[in-house]
Write a protein that holds these residues in place. Structure first.
Motif, PDB file in Angstrom:
ATOM      1  N   VAL A   3       0.856  -1.183   0.000  1.00 25.01           N
ATOM      2  CA  VAL A   3       0.000   0.000   0.000  1.00 25.01           C
ATOM      3  C   VAL A   3       0.890   1.230   0.000  1.00 25.01           C
ATOM      4  O   VAL A   3       1.653   1.463   0.926  1.00 25.01           O
ATOM      5  N   ARG A   4       0.786   2.023  -1.052  1.00 23.45           N
ATOM      6  CA  ARG A   4       1.666   3.181  -1.207  1.00 23.45           C
ATOM      7  C   ARG A   4       1.063   4.476  -0.666  1.00 23.45           C
ATOM      8  O   ARG A   4       1.787   5.415  -0.338  1.00 23.45           O
ATOM      9  N   TRP A   5      -0.264   4.528  -0.557  1.00 26.95           N
ATOM     10  CA  TRP A   5      -0.930   5.750  -0.107  1.00 26.95           C
ATOM     11  C   TRP A   5      -2.333   5.388   0.332  1.00 26.95           C
ATOM     12  O   TRP A   5      -2.871   4.352  -0.076  1.00 26.95           O
ATOM     13  N   LEU A  70      -7.240   2.451  -1.078  1.00 25.17           N
ATOM     14  CA  LEU A  70      -5.878   1.958  -0.957  1.00 25.17           C
ATOM     15  C   LEU A  70      -5.206   2.126  -2.319  1.00 25.17           C
ATOM     16  O   LEU A  70      -5.674   1.577  -3.326  1.00 25.17           O
ATOM     17  N   HIS A  71      -4.120   2.889  -2.364  1.00 23.23           N
ATOM     18  CA  HIS A  71      -3.403   3.152  -3.604  1.00 23.23           C
ATOM     19  C   HIS A  71      -2.281   2.130  -3.743  1.00 23.23           C
ATOM     20  O   HIS A  71      -1.384   2.056  -2.888  1.00 23.23           O
ATOM     21  N   TRP A 113      -1.838   3.607  -7.914  1.00 21.27           N
ATOM     22  CA  TRP A 113      -0.978   4.616  -7.307  1.00 21.27           C
ATOM     23  C   TRP A 113      -0.297   5.434  -8.398  1.00 21.27           C
ATOM     24  O   TRP A 113       0.101   4.909  -9.441  1.00 21.27           O
ATOM     25  N   THR A 114      -0.177   6.741  -8.160  1.00 23.23           N
ATOM     26  CA  THR A 114       0.516   7.621  -9.098  1.00 23.23           C
ATOM     27  C   THR A 114       1.521   8.475  -8.335  1.00 23.23           C
ATOM     28  O   THR A 114       1.412   8.640  -7.112  1.00 23.23           O
ATOM     29  N   THR A 157      -2.872  -5.407   4.481  1.00 23.40           N
ATOM     30  CA  THR A 157      -1.925  -4.297   4.419  1.00 23.40           C
ATOM     31  C   THR A 157      -0.511  -4.688   4.812  1.00 23.40           C
ATOM     32  O   THR A 157       0.366  -3.838   4.919  1.00 23.40           O
ATOM     33  N   GLY A 158      -0.294  -5.989   5.028  1.00 27.06           N
ATOM     34  CA  GLY A 158       1.070  -6.479   5.204  1.00 27.06           C
ATOM     35  C   GLY A 158       1.582  -6.566   6.617  1.00 27.06           C
ATOM     36  O   GLY A 158       2.752  -6.889   6.838  1.00 27.06           O
TER      37      GLY A 158
END
Length: 246
Positions: A3-5, A70-71, A113-114, A157-158
């Motif tokens: 999850v990056r953002w 979730l991005h 995600w961007t 989410t890890g």
């Protein structure tokens, strides 16, 4: 899943959309982006520093609510992981956004995600010295589903499985690279719901500021205040360090 953002989405009924956007823009110290979407139903609350993590949506049916985006690098891969953990697919949009329901029925979205989604917003110091920031999305989960929902989100989410014995509240992350902390709360309510929380260095001052914008104090203890915004949407102000969330 990496999850990056994270983005919190306020879903406002059409009749309340304008006043609600005005309230939350003021409370968060944000500006509002130009509307977008086929019916101009989406907008972003732009923080004064950092990348956006709060968005608004006009909904035509139902009372609205909140949901989490979730991005991730590949929403389709993320959706497969989520489904294997018990999530239920709802829809896939042309832009790659995948809408799902968690095991208890809470809506969330997986979005591509961007770049430009990586710098966490800073708290705002308000006139008088109060400092605050919206930094949590809290899921209220019926007691019978609490353990399963905590572990769904934790594994997704890890973080891995969590022992929820004797716990009524679990914070899943507090990463400086993510915009929000996700918190799962045990509740006696029969249906799941979500609300946001602000970290503030002075709860009394923050409550007064919100009341000036039309919010109502619902309940209060030494560490927090439950508020209702002008449309009756519940949220919390909590005494935590606005810079660290602790």
């Amino acid at each position: 899943m990496h999850v990056r953002w994270l983005t919190a989405f306020f879903d406002f009924p059409a009749a309340e959309f304008g006043p609600e956007v005005t309230f939350w823009r003021a409370i968060t110290g944000s500006t509002v982006s130009p509307p977008r979407g086929p019916a101009k139903e989406f907008a972003t609350l732009e923080p004064f520093h950092g990348d956006p993590y709060l968005r608004v949506q006009r909904v035509d049916d139902g009372p609205g609510g909140m949901h989490l985006n979730l991005h991730v690098d590949d929403p389709a891969v993320g959706a497969a992981e989520a489904e294997a953990l018990g999530a239920i697919p709802e829809s896939t949009a042309d832009d790659g956004v995948i809408t799902m329901r968690s095991p208890v029925g809470g809506i969330f979205c997986l979005v591509p995600w961007t770049s430009g989604e990586e710098v966490r917003a800073r708290p705002i110091r308000w006139p008088g010295g109060a400092i605050s920031i919206v930094d949590q999305l809290r899921f209220q989960v019926p007691s019978a589903a609490f353990d399963a929902e905590v572990n769904f989100w934790s594994v997704l989410t890890g973080k891995g499985p969590i022992d929820t014995t004797d716990l009524d509240e679990v914070a899943l992350n507090n990463s400086p690279r993510l915009s929000l902390q996700v918190v799962i709360l045990r509740t006696d309510e029969s249906e799941p719901s979500a609300h946001t929380a602000l970290a503030a260095n002075n709860v009394a001052d923050e409550v007064e500021r919100h009341e000036d914008w039309g919010a109502t104090l619902v309940s209060r203890d030494a560490e927090s205040a439950q508020m209702a915004d002008p449309a009756g949407r519940l949220y919390c102000i909590t005494r935590r360090n606005p810079r660290t969330g602790l």
